[in-house]
Design a protein around this motif. Structure first.
Motif, PDB file in Angstrom:
ATOM      1  N   ARG A   1      11.449  -2.734  -2.017  1.00  0.00           N
ATOM      2  CA  ARG A   1      12.490  -2.504  -0.827  1.00  0.00           C
ATOM      3  C   ARG A   1      12.575  -3.501   0.207  1.00  0.00           C
ATOM      4  O   ARG A   1      13.584  -4.503   0.585  1.00  0.00           O
ATOM      5  N   ALA A   2      11.261  -3.820   0.536  1.00  0.00           N
ATOM      6  CA  ALA A   2      11.040  -4.828   1.614  1.00  0.00           C
ATOM      7  C   ALA A   2      11.321  -6.186   1.456  1.00  0.00           C
ATOM      8  O   ALA A   2      11.975  -6.887   2.303  1.00  0.00           O
ATOM      9  N   GLY A   3      10.663  -6.394   0.352  1.00  0.00           N
ATOM     10  CA  GLY A   3      10.997  -7.958  -0.484  1.00  0.00           C
ATOM     11  C   GLY A   3      12.551  -8.147  -0.581  1.00  0.00           C
ATOM     12  O   GLY A   3      13.483  -9.211  -0.291  1.00  0.00           O
ATOM     13  N   GLY A   4      13.386  -7.271  -1.030  1.00  0.00           N
ATOM     14  CA  GLY A   4      14.830  -7.189  -1.003  1.00  0.00           C
ATOM     15  C   GLY A   4      15.574  -7.388   0.160  1.00  0.00           C
ATOM     16  O   GLY A   4      16.447  -8.090   0.145  1.00  0.00           O
ATOM     17  N   ASN A   5      15.221  -6.727   1.237  1.00  0.00           N
ATOM     18  CA  ASN A   5      15.455  -6.589   2.485  1.00  0.00           C
ATOM     19  C   ASN A   5      15.555  -8.308   3.058  1.00  0.00           C
ATOM     20  O   ASN A   5      16.442  -8.922   3.631  1.00  0.00           O
ATOM     21  N   GLY A   6      14.254  -8.764   2.798  1.00  0.00           N
ATOM     22  CA  GLY A   6      14.060 -10.258   3.174  1.00  0.00           C
ATOM     23  C   GLY A   6      15.220 -11.217   2.458  1.00  0.00           C
ATOM     24  O   GLY A   6      15.595 -12.250   3.064  1.00  0.00           O
ATOM     25  N   VAL A   7      15.290 -10.994   0.873  1.00  0.00           N
ATOM     26  CA  VAL A   7      16.136 -11.987   0.292  1.00  0.00           C
ATOM     27  C   VAL A   7      17.554 -11.776   0.660  1.00  0.00           C
ATOM     28  O   VAL A   7      18.135 -12.723   1.069  1.00  0.00           O
TER      29      VAL A   7
ATOM     30  N   ALA B   1      21.026 -19.111   3.111  1.00  0.00           N
ATOM     31  CA  ALA B   1      20.064 -19.753   2.054  1.00  0.00           C
ATOM     32  C   ALA B   1      20.454 -19.530   0.896  1.00  0.00           C
ATOM     33  O   ALA B   1      21.501 -18.148   0.335  1.00  0.00           O
ATOM     34  N   LYS B   2      20.374 -20.496  -0.014  1.00  0.00           N
ATOM     35  CA  LYS B   2      21.046 -20.411  -1.514  1.00  0.00           C
ATOM     36  C   LYS B   2      19.845 -20.093  -2.459  1.00  0.00           C
ATOM     37  O   LYS B   2      20.144 -20.030  -3.704  1.00  0.00           O
ATOM     38  N   ASN B   3      18.657 -20.274  -2.190  1.00  0.00           N
ATOM     39  CA  ASN B   3      17.471 -20.253  -3.077  1.00  0.00           C
ATOM     40  C   ASN B   3      16.265 -19.500  -2.384  1.00  0.00           C
ATOM     41  O   ASN B   3      15.229 -20.030  -2.004  1.00  0.00           O
ATOM     42  N   VAL B   4      16.417 -18.122  -2.370  1.00  0.00           N
ATOM     43  CA  VAL B   4      15.240 -17.183  -1.752  1.00  0.00           C
ATOM     44  C   VAL B   4      15.005 -16.031  -2.846  1.00  0.00           C
ATOM     45  O   VAL B   4      15.838 -15.695  -3.544  1.00  0.00           O
ATOM     46  N   PHE B   5      13.744 -15.987  -2.934  1.00  0.00           N
ATOM     47  CA  PHE B   5      13.270 -14.887  -3.829  1.00  0.00           C
ATOM     48  C   PHE B   5      12.300 -14.470  -3.360  1.00  0.00           C
ATOM     49  O   PHE B   5      11.482 -14.656  -2.408  1.00  0.00           O
ATOM     50  N   SER B   6      11.855 -13.143  -3.812  1.00  0.00           N
ATOM     51  CA  SER B   6      10.751 -12.412  -3.181  1.00  0.00           C
ATOM     52  C   SER B   6       9.692 -12.206  -4.502  1.00  0.00           C
ATOM     53  O   SER B   6      10.268 -11.821  -5.700  1.00  0.00           O
ATOM     54  N   LEU B   7       8.339 -12.488  -4.333  1.00  0.00           N
ATOM     55  CA  LEU B   7       7.230 -12.470  -5.227  1.00  0.00           C
ATOM     56  C   LEU B   7       6.670 -11.562  -5.164  1.00  0.00           C
ATOM     57  O   LEU B   7       6.089 -10.847  -4.176  1.00  0.00           O
ATOM     58  N   GLU B   8       6.183 -10.669  -6.195  1.00  0.00           N
ATOM     59  CA  GLU B   8       5.548  -9.540  -6.163  1.00  0.00           C
ATOM     60  C   GLU B   8       3.929  -9.513  -6.187  1.00  0.00           C
ATOM     61  O   GLU B   8       3.115  -9.406  -7.222  1.00  0.00           O
ATOM     62  N   VAL B   9       3.569 -10.315  -5.263  1.00  0.00           N
ATOM     63  CA  VAL B   9       2.199 -10.427  -4.870  1.00  0.00           C
ATOM     64  C   VAL B   9       1.543  -9.125  -4.075  1.00  0.00           C
ATOM     65  O   VAL B   9       1.718  -9.082  -2.924  1.00  0.00           O
ATOM     66  N   VAL B  10       1.295  -8.336  -4.831  1.00  0.00           N
ATOM     67  CA  VAL B  10       0.985  -6.950  -4.297  1.00  0.00           C
ATOM     68  C   VAL B  10      -0.502  -6.611  -4.379  1.00  0.00           C
ATOM     69  O   VAL B  10      -1.023  -5.638  -3.964  1.00  0.00           O
ATOM     70  N   ASP B  11      -1.419  -7.465  -5.148  1.00  0.00           N
ATOM     71  CA  ASP B  11      -2.949  -6.967  -5.288  1.00  0.00           C
ATOM     72  C   ASP B  11      -3.629  -8.180  -5.669  1.00  0.00           C
ATOM     73  O   ASP B  11      -3.056  -9.342  -5.695  1.00  0.00           O
TER      74      ASP B  11
ATOM     75  N   PRO C   1       0.655  -1.428  -0.087  1.00  0.00           N
ATOM     76  CA  PRO C   1      -0.103  -0.074   0.094  1.00  0.00           C
ATOM     77  C   PRO C   1       0.839   1.354  -0.010  1.00  0.00           C
ATOM     78  O   PRO C   1       0.431   2.149  -0.556  1.00  0.00           O
ATOM     79  N   ASP C   2       2.064   1.237   0.726  1.00  0.00           N
ATOM     80  CA  ASP C   2       2.843   2.609   0.515  1.00  0.00           C
ATOM     81  C   ASP C   2       3.772   2.347  -0.474  1.00  0.00           C
ATOM     82  O   ASP C   2       4.968   3.024  -0.107  1.00  0.00           O
ATOM     83  N   ASN C   3       3.800   1.311  -1.170  1.00  0.00           N
ATOM     84  CA  ASN C   3       4.806   1.113  -2.275  1.00  0.00           C
ATOM     85  C   ASN C   3       6.228   0.623  -1.718  1.00  0.00           C
ATOM     86  O   ASN C   3       7.151   1.182  -2.414  1.00  0.00           O
TER      87      ASN C   3
END
Length: 228
Positions: A49-55, A63-73, A43-45
């Protein structure tokens, strides 16, 4: 069935490595696919950044296989390809942010159904702050000051995140709104994870405080308890 990890917030740093490393172990180790879901930060776009921080955090833990999915809506939450990636993941981690937006976006979606399938096949579902809140049968929406039905992975429970900072202040109101429900006050940099024997164990730097049946009990690192 798999495992559930509820964290109190201030993820990706310090003693939060303890619950996250345990979750990685249960997921199958450093090679296990880890999926970060940053929906609550959309919601605040802030989701990229947050997903990248998690990765980067999970990579720093090995972890050798971690990714962020843009599930945003709602549209992306029903994306078939995203759902397939979630279904194949062994650790599914929901970030903090806007609780009600997260819960409503995932509810009855293809991506959430895929997460449930993964969980039924042994995966770990984890959430921090808003992510932990929506995993329970109930969550508190502070913007509307009301209780909402959650995604129902942890029955008869409601998380009070950031318990050592502001979450504690919700306890009085929620004990009245949710009589008979276990309120789980989870400190920042702290997690509670259910083990194979059915007990929950506290990991990290703080405490988990259980409000139930008129009593209040705190559990520190290594403490174990049952939720009824």
């Amino acid at each position: 069935m798999g495992y559930l990890l509820l964290e109190g917030g201030a993820e990706f740093g310090g003693r939060m490595s303890e619950p996250d490393l345990r979750a990685m172990e249960l997921a199958g180790g450093f090679d296990a696919p880890i999926c970060i879901i940053p929906t609550a930060a959309a919601p605040d776009n802030n989701h990229k950044r947050a997903g990248g921080n998690g990765v980067r955090w999970f990579q720093s833990l090995g972890a050798k296989n971690v990714f962020s999915l843009e599930v945003v809506d709602a549209l992306s939450a029903n994306d078939v390809k995203f759902a397939e990636q979630i279904r194949a993941s062994k650790l599914i981690y929901m970030l903090g942010g806007f609780t009600h937006y997260l819960g409503e976006t995932l509810k009855d979606s293809a991506c959430w159904n895929a997460a449930l399938e993964a969980y039924q096949n042994g995966a770990v579902i984890a959430g921090s702050s808003a992510g932990a809140m929506v995993m329970c049968e109930y969550y508190y929406d502070p913007s509307e000051r009301r209780v909402v039905r959650g995604l129902n992975l942890v029955l008869n429970a409601c998380v009070l995140p950031h318990h050592n900072t502001f979450g504690r202040s919700w306890a009085g109101q929620l004990t009245k709104l949710l009589p008979g429900v276990s309120l789980l006050g989870i400190d920042e940099r702290t997690g509670m994870l259910n083990e194979a024997d059915g007990k929950w164990e506290v990991h990290g730097g703080g405490e988990v405080t259980i409000y139930r049946g008129g009593s209040t009990v705190g559990f520190g690192r290594g403490g174990q308890f049952l939720l009824k």
